[in-house]
Design a protein around this motif. Structure first.
Motif, PDB file in Angstrom:
ATOM      1  N   ASP A 267      -6.700  11.097  25.727  1.00 44.44           N
ATOM      2  CA  ASP A 267      -6.187  10.018  26.571  1.00 44.44           C
ATOM      3  C   ASP A 267      -5.789  10.490  27.961  1.00 44.44           C
TER       4      ASP A 267
ATOM      5  N   SER B  92      -2.827   1.501  33.186  1.00 46.70           N
ATOM      6  CA  SER B  92      -1.779   0.823  32.421  1.00 46.70           C
ATOM      7  C   SER B  92      -2.347   0.015  31.266  1.00 46.70           C
TER       8      SER B  92
ATOM      9  N   VAL C 276      -2.505   1.792  27.749  1.00 45.47           N
ATOM     10  CA  VAL C 276      -1.233   1.991  27.038  1.00 45.47           C
ATOM     11  C   VAL C 276      -1.188   3.349  26.330  1.00 45.47           C
TER      12      VAL C 276
ATOM     13  N   GLU D 116       0.977   5.580  26.274  1.00 46.70           N
ATOM     14  CA  GLU D 116       2.257   5.913  25.637  1.00 46.70           C
ATOM     15  C   GLU D 116       2.362   5.366  24.221  1.00 46.70           C
ATOM     16  N   TYR D 117       1.603   4.305  23.907  1.00 49.89           N
ATOM     17  CA  TYR D 117       1.744   3.654  22.613  1.00 49.89           C
ATOM     18  C   TYR D 117       0.475   3.674  21.772  1.00 49.89           C
ATOM     19  N   VAL D 118      -0.610   4.268  22.288  1.00 44.12           N
ATOM     20  CA  VAL D 118      -1.895   4.137  21.605  1.00 44.12           C
ATOM     21  C   VAL D 118      -1.877   4.772  20.222  1.00 44.12           C
ATOM     22  N   ASP D 119      -1.176   5.875  20.046  1.00 46.99           N
ATOM     23  CA  ASP D 119      -1.110   6.503  18.722  1.00 46.99           C
ATOM     24  C   ASP D 119      -0.372   5.616  17.729  1.00 46.99           C
ATOM     25  N   GLU D 120       0.724   4.993  18.173  1.00 49.22           N
ATOM     26  CA  GLU D 120       1.460   4.096  17.284  1.00 49.22           C
ATOM     27  C   GLU D 120       0.634   2.853  16.950  1.00 49.22           C
ATOM     28  N   ILE D 121      -0.145   2.370  17.912  1.00 47.02           N
ATOM     29  CA  ILE D 121      -0.978   1.187  17.673  1.00 47.02           C
ATOM     30  C   ILE D 121      -1.998   1.462  16.575  1.00 47.02           C
TER      31      ILE D 121
ATOM     32  N   SER E 271      -1.895   3.851  14.359  1.00 41.87           N
ATOM     33  CA  SER E 271      -1.211   4.083  13.081  1.00 41.87           C
ATOM     34  C   SER E 271      -0.909   2.759  12.389  1.00 41.87           C
TER      35      SER E 271
END
Length: 426
Positions: free
Chosen positions: A160, A167, A170, A172-177, A179
């Motif tokens: 990434d 922007s 994302v 900052e949040y792509v791994d959580e998304i 998951s």
């Protein structure tokens, strides 16, 4: 020690003594000041290393210096360290020093170390802390940590980094998304034998419907996301409701209408869908079926389809356009095949990319980065990949050739004309 040299020069300046070339008296040892162990004042073509022994300062060039000695200049001169230095053999001589001032610094370093060695042990232990680890342990530990970190970075590159300033990515949040997608993809799956509960339709009719919808999707130039969501809506609805064959096409076009409303910016009007169905259904039929589908699915359209995982896994595979088109060709073949419903969306996406890599490269290809981001090893993908190779082999034959015709055009890079990776079947 250079500061002390200036201080002594100032004190004796009134007496006319310049203190040039004068060695300091032994009483300097009583101050218990720590010596400068790495003065770095050698001038010359090659870098030299100074080592301290009982006989004085010695110099080693880069060609002859022991690798362990390269780090010795970064430690404080303690009693234990000074004894270690004194026991090391010295075979080189001190090279010429650039200036008189630098010569005074070098002499000061030697005499201070010698005075420190002869001072009382009680003062040494009180004023100068002893190192808990040996120099070799510190060096080896540092080097091993650096090597370990380099291996981790090589095995898991940051895919990434290229989108750090985007922007919409994302980062900052792509791994959580993803998951979250992995945890919830089971809700978008259906039983692989749900057709057994249908009384008037079978898996062949489903395949004919989806093959036709792929052609409609191509003619209307809709987004790829729309196609995958359309197929998902059809399967989830048919797994819950019994449908007669006359209304199966109605289910298909209505599912595409719902997917367009969810994914597209410009949605096809109902009249266009009526014309596509050759006026087999009315506007009332389509709107009534739309209400039935959304109520049956409880308005749940936000589900992870294979497309969601395809984009992420292609990024991990560092794909080019050729690999991307071939991967979508293979996975669209899987959409038509009823037997592929036994695989979850992430498995289908990973297997399609793995099969495409093997097809293009001519050998098995699955690196650590792909395995880390997909969470699937090569062995786990093999069963699904073999089925995809078989679909690729017979894509141009039979009645359901919509996907093959679509990917035989120049718009899709003639991906369908690639030779199947038959070696995976062995």
């Amino acid at each position: 020690m250079e500061n002390r040299a200036h201080a002594m020069k100032s004190e004796n300046y009134d007496q006319g003594n310049a203190m040039v070339g004068v060695k300091f008296a032994p009483e300097m040892a009583n101050t218990n000041r720590r010596a400068l162990c790495d003065i770095k004042n050698i001038i010359g073509g090659r870098h030299h290393h100074l080592s301290v022994s009982t006989n004085g300062l010695s110099e080693k060039s880069d060609a002859t210096v022991n690798p362990k000695d390269r780090f010795l200049g970064h430690r404080p001169i303690t009693r234990k360290f000074a004894a270690t230095l004194a026991n090391q053999p010295s075979s080189a001589h001190l090279a010429p020093i650039g200036s008189e001032r630098q010569k005074r610094n070098a002499d000061t370093a030697f005499h201070t170390v010698a005075d420190l060695e002869n001072s009382q042990s009680t003062k040494m232990s009180d004023d100068i802390p002893l190192q808990m680890l040996s120099e070799m342990d510190e060096v080896m530990t540092s080097e091993l940590k650096e090597i370990e970190m380099e291996d981790i970075e090589d095995a898991a590159p940051n895919i990434d980094s290229c989108d750090a300033g985007n922007s919409l990515a994302v980062v900052e949040y792509v791994d959580e998304i993803y998951s979250f997608y992995r945890r919830t993809e089971g809700s978008s799956c259906v039983a692989p034998n749900y057709m057994s509960s249908q009384t008037d339709i079978n898996e062949k009719m489903r395949g004919i419907l989806i093959d036709w919808l792929i052609e409609v999707h191509y003619k209307l130039e809709l987004l790829e996301e729309t196609l995958f969501l359309t197929v998902n809506i059809i399967d989830r609805f048919l797994a819950r409701e019994n449908v007669v064959r006359k209304r199966l096409q109605l289910v298909g076009v209505t599912a595409m209408l719902l997917a367009c409303k969810y994914e597209e910016v410009s949605v096809p009007v109902v009249e266009d869908l009526i014309l596509i169905c050759d006026r087999a259904y009315t506007r009332t039929d389509i709107l009534e079926m739309e209400r039935m589908i959304v109520n049956t699915l409880k308005f749940n359209m936000s589900v992870p389809t294979p497309y969601c995982f395809m984009r992420r896994f292609l990024k991990a595979a560092n794909s080019d356009k050729k690999l991307e088109l071939l991967s979508f060709f293979i996975i669209e073949l899987s959409l038509v095949e009823y037997e592929m419903l036994k695989f979850c969306p992430s498995m289908l996406a990973a297997a399609a990319i793995y099969t495409s890599q093997c097809t293009l490269n001519g050998f098995k290809s699955w690196n650590k980065c792909c395995e880390m981001h997909t969470k699937y090893s090569e062995e786990q993908l093999m069963d699904c990949s073999r089925m995809m190779v078989e679909l690729h082999q017979r894509a141009a034959h039979g009645k359901l050739t919509g996907v093959h015709r679509k990917y035989s055009t120049f718009r899709y890079g003639c991906a369908a004309k690639s030779e199947p990776a038959t070696f995976l079947l062995d």
